[in-house]
Design a protein around this motif. Structure first.
Motif, PDB file in Angstrom:
ATOM      1  N   UNK A 271      -2.178  29.814 105.031  1.00 47.88           N
ATOM      2  CA  UNK A 271      -1.778  28.737 105.945  1.00 47.88           C
ATOM      3  C   UNK A 271      -0.823  29.290 107.013  1.00 47.88           C
ATOM      4  N   UNK A 272       0.172  30.067 106.571  1.00 46.41           N
ATOM      5  CA  UNK A 272       1.227  30.501 107.496  1.00 46.41           C
ATOM      6  C   UNK A 272       0.749  31.543 108.497  1.00 46.41           C
ATOM      7  N   UNK A 273      -0.134  32.473 108.079  1.00 45.80           N
ATOM      8  CA  UNK A 273      -0.541  33.446 109.093  1.00 45.80           C
ATOM      9  C   UNK A 273      -1.468  32.798 110.112  1.00 45.80           C
ATOM     10  N   UNK A 274      -2.162  31.735 109.683  1.00 49.95           N
ATOM     11  CA  UNK A 274      -2.979  31.005 110.655  1.00 49.95           C
ATOM     12  C   UNK A 274      -2.065  30.264 111.650  1.00 49.95           C
ATOM     13  N   UNK A 275      -1.059  29.541 111.142  1.00 53.12           N
ATOM     14  CA  UNK A 275      -0.175  28.785 112.056  1.00 53.12           C
ATOM     15  C   UNK A 275       0.670  29.699 112.939  1.00 53.12           C
TER      16      UNK A 275
ATOM     17  N   UNK B 218      12.678  29.279 117.329  1.00 52.68           N
ATOM     18  CA  UNK B 218      11.706  28.517 116.547  1.00 52.68           C
ATOM     19  C   UNK B 218      10.297  29.044 116.642  1.00 52.68           C
ATOM     20  N   UNK B 219      10.124  30.153 117.359  1.00 51.56           N
ATOM     21  CA  UNK B 219       8.746  30.512 117.674  1.00 51.56           C
ATOM     22  C   UNK B 219       8.398  31.951 117.308  1.00 51.56           C
ATOM     23  N   UNK B 220       8.827  32.413 116.148  1.00 49.57           N
ATOM     24  CA  UNK B 220       8.432  33.759 115.732  1.00 49.57           C
ATOM     25  C   UNK B 220       6.929  33.725 115.456  1.00 49.57           C
ATOM     26  N   UNK B 221       6.199  34.610 116.122  1.00 53.53           N
ATOM     27  CA  UNK B 221       4.739  34.604 116.023  1.00 53.53           C
ATOM     28  C   UNK B 221       4.222  35.945 115.524  1.00 53.53           C
ATOM     29  N   UNK B 222       3.047  35.907 114.915  1.00 55.90           N
ATOM     30  CA  UNK B 222       2.409  37.132 114.430  1.00 55.90           C
ATOM     31  C   UNK B 222       1.362  37.550 115.430  1.00 55.90           C
ATOM     32  N   UNK B 223       1.500  38.767 115.950  1.00 54.98           N
ATOM     33  CA  UNK B 223       0.385  39.273 116.752  1.00 54.98           C
ATOM     34  C   UNK B 223      -0.461  40.120 115.815  1.00 54.98           C
ATOM     35  N   UNK B 224      -1.601  39.563 115.443  1.00 53.25           N
ATOM     36  CA  UNK B 224      -2.497  40.220 114.495  1.00 53.25           C
ATOM     37  C   UNK B 224      -2.746  41.658 114.948  1.00 53.25           C
TER      38      UNK B 224
END
Ligand code: BTN
Length: 245
Positions: free
Chosen positions: A190-194, A95-101
């Motif tokens: 919205x999504x890249x912020x979350x 549930x926690x796929x995250x974007x590392x900018x």
């Protein structure tokens, strides 16, 4: 779209750039696939570890046909990252796929995917989106400097994952997300912020001429990393995150 299949390649991005220069008429998208990538490239001078079981491919995109003007190009990396997050969450239970900018996807605090977006030259309106995903790699066999920082989908799922399924999901999500980018819809911002991994963390970043340290306040509408530093709020449109805690 078209498929450019190769048994072995140094780098699918190199092949994508070559096609972009050679082809006079290119389809909307060309998928560059290989069984084995021998010299995968990462950002800057970095290399991409293509261990056994990894999925490495590139998508050569015709930006004219997709209505993606050069002003959108800096956002392609984050947009692709979102597509990979969606695709991973559709393939495995996580549930926690995250974007590392600006261009990595993290799962459980470790890197699962790297993205490298390159353009041969802006007048040609072509962009190569390179995606490397640790699907079935045994991250315990990764080069020493990556060990403990890399994770594969199979590490999380505790079973072998069908790479074709991941590929198909990524391509579907990428098509949807690039359409949103062309239309300028709100969902991307919205999504890249979350999904921003660095929010709330103390981040060190190397810019062209400066090194900044600050607390991350997420990613803004332009795709810039927002840092609260001793000099005030700084918005970084490009740079390399050297550390975060
Ligand atoms: C990074 O982590 O800095 C980006 C890594 C990008 C790796 C992918 S694998 C497919 C494509 N071909 C390459 O040579 N690099 C990208």
């Amino acid at each position: 779209g078209q498929i450019d299949y190769n048994q072995e390649l140094s780098s699918t991005n190199n092949r994508g750039l070559e096609l972009a220069r050679e082809q006079s008429e290119i389809p909307i998208a060309t998928l560059v696939l290989t069984e084995r990538q021998t010299a995968g490239r990462g950002r800057g001078k970095n290399r991409w570890w293509s261990g056994e079981g990894g999925l490495a491919f590139s998508v050569l995109v015709n930006c004219g046909a997709l209505k993606l003007p050069t002003s959108c190009w800096p956002k392609i990396s984050l947009t692709t990252g979102l597509a990979v997050c969606d695709a991973i969450e559709k393939t495995i239970e996580v549930g926690d796929a995250k974007l590392k900018w600006p261009n990595d996807v993290y799962l459980s605090g470790c890197k699962a995917c790297g993205i490298l977006v390159e353009a041969p030259d802006s007048r040609r309106a072509r962009v190569v989106i390179g995606i490397g995903i640790n699907v079935n790699n045994t991250t315990a066999l990764a080069p020493l400097e990556l060990r403990g920082h890399a994770i594969s989908l199979s590490d999380i799922a505790q079973q072998k994952i069908e790479p074709t399924e991941v590929l198909i999901q990524v391509l579907q999500q990428l098509a949807e997300r690039l359409t949103s980018l062309a239309r300028g819809t709100q969902d991307l911002r919205r999504d890249w912020h979350t999904r921003c991994l660095l929010t709330g963390q103390l981040v060190e970043i190397d810019l062209d001429t400066r090194h900044l340290i600050g607390v991350c306040h997420g990613i803004d509408d332009n795709g810039a990393l927002v840092l609260e530093t001793e000099f005030g709020i700084e918005r970084c449109l490009s740079g390399t995150v050297s550390d975060f805690t």
